[in-house]
Design an enzyme around this catalytic site. Structure first.
Site, PDB file in Angstrom:
ATOM      1  N   ASP A   8      -3.891  -5.142   0.827  1.00 37.54           N
ATOM      2  CA  ASP A   8      -4.008  -4.339   2.233  1.00 37.54           C
ATOM      3  C   ASP A   8      -5.292  -5.112   2.554  1.00 37.54           C
ATOM      4  O   ASP A   8      -6.568  -4.425   2.195  1.00 37.54           O
ATOM      5  CB  ASP A   8      -4.056  -3.050   1.974  1.00 37.54           C
ATOM      6  CG  ASP A   8      -4.483  -2.299   3.403  1.00 37.54           C
ATOM      7  OD1 ASP A   8      -4.620  -2.714   4.354  1.00 37.54           O
ATOM      8  OD2 ASP A   8      -4.333  -1.126   3.516  1.00 37.54           O
ATOM      9  N   ASN A  14      -6.738  -4.840   5.832  1.00 35.44           N
ATOM     10  CA  ASN A  14      -7.367  -4.022   6.994  1.00 35.44           C
ATOM     11  C   ASN A  14      -7.962  -5.095   7.877  1.00 35.44           C
ATOM     12  O   ASN A  14      -8.948  -4.582   8.483  1.00 35.44           O
ATOM     13  CB  ASN A  14      -8.274  -2.912   6.257  1.00 35.44           C
ATOM     14  CG  ASN A  14      -7.514  -1.735   5.801  1.00 35.44           C
ATOM     15  OD1 ASN A  14      -6.783  -1.039   6.706  1.00 35.44           O
ATOM     16  ND2 ASN A  14      -7.918  -1.018   4.819  1.00 35.44           N
ATOM     17  N   ASP A  72      -1.205  -6.386   6.017  1.00 33.36           N
ATOM     18  CA  ASP A  72      -1.116  -6.440   4.400  1.00 33.36           C
ATOM     19  C   ASP A  72      -0.552  -8.134   4.524  1.00 33.36           C
ATOM     20  O   ASP A  72       0.669  -8.300   4.876  1.00 33.36           O
ATOM     21  CB  ASP A  72       0.067  -5.692   4.170  1.00 33.36           C
ATOM     22  CG  ASP A  72      -0.221  -4.177   4.480  1.00 33.36           C
ATOM     23  OD1 ASP A  72      -0.930  -3.662   3.425  1.00 33.36           O
ATOM     24  OD2 ASP A  72       0.074  -3.567   5.672  1.00 33.36           O
ATOM     25  N   GLU A  85      -3.871   1.862  -2.894  1.00 30.26           N
ATOM     26  CA  GLU A  85      -4.039   3.130  -2.759  1.00 30.26           C
ATOM     27  C   GLU A  85      -3.078   3.979  -3.621  1.00 30.26           C
ATOM     28  O   GLU A  85      -2.477   5.099  -3.054  1.00 30.26           O
ATOM     29  CB  GLU A  85      -3.791   3.788  -1.150  1.00 30.26           C
ATOM     30  CG  GLU A  85      -4.849   3.274  -0.310  1.00 30.26           C
ATOM     31  CD  GLU A  85      -4.980   4.049   0.986  1.00 30.26           C
ATOM     32  OE1 GLU A  85      -5.458   5.286   0.863  1.00 30.26           O
ATOM     33  OE2 GLU A  85      -4.390   3.756   1.944  1.00 30.26           O
ATOM     34  N   ASN A  98       0.684  -1.315   0.079  1.00 31.87           N
ATOM     35  CA  ASN A  98       0.204  -0.170   0.124  1.00 31.87           C
ATOM     36  C   ASN A  98       1.020   1.190  -0.070  1.00 31.87           C
ATOM     37  O   ASN A  98       1.696   1.767   1.074  1.00 31.87           O
ATOM     38  CB  ASN A  98      -0.973   0.053   1.302  1.00 31.87           C
ATOM     39  CG  ASN A  98      -1.913   1.188   1.189  1.00 31.87           C
ATOM     40  OD1 ASN A  98      -1.501   2.357   0.782  1.00 31.87           O
ATOM     41  ND2 ASN A  98      -3.237   0.927   1.642  1.00 31.87           N
ATOM     42  N   ASP A 139       2.689   4.598   5.066  1.00 28.28           N
ATOM     43  CA  ASP A 139       2.589   4.181   6.302  1.00 28.28           C
ATOM     44  C   ASP A 139       2.579   2.606   6.380  1.00 28.28           C
ATOM     45  O   ASP A 139       2.587   2.069   7.477  1.00 28.28           O
ATOM     46  CB  ASP A 139       1.422   4.723   7.194  1.00 28.28           C
ATOM     47  CG  ASP A 139       0.063   4.584   6.181  1.00 28.28           C
ATOM     48  OD1 ASP A 139       0.132   4.615   4.917  1.00 28.28           O
ATOM     49  OD2 ASP A 139      -1.002   5.044   6.835  1.00 28.28           O
ATOM     50  N   HIS A 140       2.533   1.968   5.111  1.00 29.16           N
ATOM     51  CA  HIS A 140       2.689   0.634   4.949  1.00 29.16           C
ATOM     52  C   HIS A 140       3.910   0.234   4.322  1.00 29.16           C
ATOM     53  O   HIS A 140       4.666   0.684   3.824  1.00 29.16           O
ATOM     54  CB  HIS A 140       1.544   0.084   4.235  1.00 29.16           C
ATOM     55  CG  HIS A 140       0.119   0.261   4.426  1.00 29.16           C
ATOM     56  ND1 HIS A 140      -0.526  -0.786   4.849  1.00 29.16           N
ATOM     57  CD2 HIS A 140      -0.634   1.280   4.326  1.00 29.16           C
ATOM     58  CE1 HIS A 140      -1.907  -0.552   5.190  1.00 29.16           C
ATOM     59  NE2 HIS A 140      -1.850   0.968   4.894  1.00 29.16           N
TER      60      HIS A 140
END
Length: 256
Positions: free
Chosen positions: A145, A147, A217, A34, A7, A246-247
DNA sequence: ATGGTGGCGGAGCCA
């Protein structure tokens, strides 16, 4: 064959990071989430210069997915067939005989919200579709991802990330379990049964420096590929770079 | 309980 998921939280911002990481790590297949780019803005030529072909489905501001591969990407499917909506969250292609499904699972915001309900609906649609996809393509990798934290080993603080909390709730973990019950296996857990690495750290409160992360992930491999897994891991280094996503990239390697 | 940071786009939404 190294297959990764990342991501990037805006490919416009993160293209230099992606290029650097592709050079260093040399994955054969990468699912991106994203991207936040409309298709006419996707940097397919820059990626081709590094030896990667790409297929993508994006939109402005939110969401957006892509698959990169060194070889041809065949039989591309955009979205979840029979479950139409505006979010660009799924793309599928066959690479070297392996079916790759790349998902950007709905975040869900908080348990009990409309977004949470949509997350569960979306996951149910994914389940129905993957049930067919795994019959048609026994050699299947589902990555992205998610989530969802698979279990308590995948969170920095189980007291916060408990069974009533977003990304860890009973219904979310059950939805992930239902996908695994189709005949899929968490590549990271196959290769690292005791692993405690995370793939996401909040930008706030110096979470990365303190390793306050989650493993959300995932790279799932089908029964037919399970015996081919020779390794899996999470690439922590790109999260240390200037202005990072951030990933971190999560990967699985197959012996083929 | 709140707000902490980042991307997008130019205020508020989403994560």
């Amino acid at each position: 064959m190294k297959i990764a998921s990342w991501n990037v939280n805006s490919l416009n911002v993160r293209l230099p990071h992606l290029e650097q990481w592709l050079r260093a790590f040399g994955p054969d297949v990468v699912g991106l989430q994203e991207t936040k780019l409309e298709d006419h803005r996707f940097p397919d030529e820059a990626l081709a210069a590094l030896g990667y072909r790409s297929v993508f489905s994006g939109q402005k501001t939110y969401n957006g997915v892509a698959i990169l591969a060194r070889g041809p990407l065949q039989d591309v499917v955009v979205g979840i067939p029979g479950f139409e909506h505006e979010h660009r969250r799924a793309i599928t292609a066959t690479v070297d005989g392996i079916r790759i499904v790349n998902l950007y699972v709905v975040n869900g915001q908080a348990v009990g919200t409309d977004k949470y309900a949509f997350k569960l609906e979306w996951l149910a649609a994914v389940h129905a579709w993957l049930a067919q996809e795994i019959r048609d393509h026994p050699e299947l990798v589902v990555l992205g991802d998610f989530n969802i934290t698979p279990d308590a080993r995948d969170v920095h603080d189980p007291a916060v990330w408990h069974d009533g909390h977003i990304l860890s709730s009973v219904a979310e973990r059950s939805a992930l379990r239902a996908l695994l019950d189709l005949g899929l296996h968490d590549g990271y857990r196959l290769a690292q049964p005791e692993g405690t690495e995370f793939s996401w750290w909040d930008y706030r409160q110096a979470a990365f420096r303190r390793n306050l992360g989650l493993r959300i992930d995932l790279t799932l491999v089908s029964d037919a590929l399970r015996g081919s897994v020779v390794g899996a891991g999470i690439e922590r280094e790109p999260r240390t770079w200037e202005r990072p996503s951030d990933h971190a990239p999560a990967w699985v390697e197959l012996a083929r």
